[in-house]
Motif scaffolding. Structure first.
Motif, mmCIF file in Angstrom:
data_model
loop_
_atom_site.group_PDB
_atom_site.id
_atom_site.type_symbol
_atom_site.label_atom_id
_atom_site.label_comp_id
_atom_site.label_asym_id
_atom_site.label_seq_id
_atom_site.Cartn_x
_atom_site.Cartn_y
_atom_site.Cartn_z
ATOM 1 N N GLY A 152 4.295 1.034 8.187
ATOM 2 C CA GLY A 152 4.528 1.863 8.181
ATOM 3 C C GLY A 152 6.238 0.711 8.367
ATOM 4 O O GLY A 152 6.868 1.069 9.035
ATOM 5 N N GLY A 153 6.340 0.409 6.826
ATOM 6 C CA GLY A 153 7.595 -0.773 6.640
ATOM 7 C C GLY A 153 7.764 -1.309 8.115
ATOM 8 O O GLY A 153 9.117 -1.742 8.661
ATOM 9 N N GLY A 154 6.984 -2.192 8.342
ATOM 10 C CA GLY A 154 6.844 -3.174 9.527
ATOM 11 C C GLY A 154 7.464 -4.793 9.033
ATOM 12 O O GLY A 154 8.271 -4.594 8.222
ATOM 13 N N LYS A 155 6.738 -5.602 9.523
ATOM 14 C CA LYS A 155 7.126 -6.766 8.826
ATOM 15 C C LYS A 155 6.832 -7.316 7.171
ATOM 16 O O LYS A 155 6.353 -6.598 6.655
ATOM 17 C CB LYS A 155 6.261 -8.041 9.376
ATOM 18 C CG LYS A 155 6.368 -8.162 10.571
ATOM 19 C CD LYS A 155 5.414 -9.600 11.723
ATOM 20 C CE LYS A 155 5.244 -9.927 12.767
ATOM 21 N NZ LYS A 155 4.340 -11.038 12.798
ATOM 22 N N PHE A 156 7.490 -7.994 6.942
ATOM 23 C CA PHE A 156 7.626 -8.255 5.502
ATOM 24 C C PHE A 156 6.430 -9.383 4.756
ATOM 25 O O PHE A 156 6.010 -10.108 5.996
ATOM 26 C CB PHE A 156 8.763 -9.417 5.295
ATOM 27 C CG PHE A 156 9.710 -8.084 4.088
ATOM 28 C CD1 PHE A 156 9.661 -7.542 2.904
ATOM 29 C CD2 PHE A 156 10.402 -7.626 4.222
ATOM 30 C CE1 PHE A 156 10.705 -6.703 2.613
ATOM 31 C CE2 PHE A 156 11.812 -7.079 4.015
ATOM 32 C CZ PHE A 156 11.641 -6.414 2.662
ATOM 33 N N LEU A 157 5.125 -9.496 4.708
ATOM 34 C CA LEU A 157 4.885 -10.874 4.259
ATOM 35 C C LEU A 157 4.611 -10.898 2.810
ATOM 36 O O LEU A 157 4.746 -10.524 2.522
ATOM 37 C CB LEU A 157 3.124 -9.892 4.583
ATOM 38 C CG LEU A 157 2.677 -9.146 5.991
ATOM 39 C CD1 LEU A 157 1.445 -8.795 5.496
ATOM 40 C CD2 LEU A 157 2.004 -10.515 6.993
ATOM 41 N N ILE A 158 4.554 -12.956 3.271
ATOM 42 C CA ILE A 158 5.066 -13.889 1.727
ATOM 43 C C ILE A 158 4.078 -14.331 0.994
ATOM 44 O O ILE A 158 3.321 -15.158 2.358
ATOM 45 C CB ILE A 158 6.215 -14.158 2.537
ATOM 46 C CG1 ILE A 158 7.684 -13.363 2.818
ATOM 47 C CG2 ILE A 158 6.400 -15.134 1.505
ATOM 48 C CD1 ILE A 158 8.134 -13.727 3.330
#
Length: 76
Positions: free
Chosen positions: A40-46
């Motif tokens: 859904g284009g939420g948070k970036f997970l790094i």
């Protein structure tokens, strides 16, 4: 650098001292392979391990560039 978790969000990395704008720029950098967005284009997970490898490579490039610029300045 040691990170508390293997996968972290930008918000979590900001809390340990990284700049939010720097992290956003890194996540949007061409060729990066450490950050993915949630559904859904939420948070970036790094992925912190891959991020650290990328960050070290960027630091080496910057140091080499500065060394080159200094050398050129004295040759002119």
């Amino acid at each position: 650098m040691q990170y508390p978790k293997a996968v972290m969000s930008i918000t979590e990395l900001v809390k340990i001292g990284f700049g939010r704008d720097d992290m956003k720029a890194a996540c949007h950098a061409e060729g990066q392979d450490f950050a993915t967005r949630t559904v859904g284009g939420g948070k970036f997970l790094i992925d912190t391990e891959k991020f650290e490898q990328w960050r070290q490579k960027q630091l080496q490039k910057e140091q080499a560039r500065r060394k080159y610029v200094r050398r050129r300045r004295y040759e002119a």
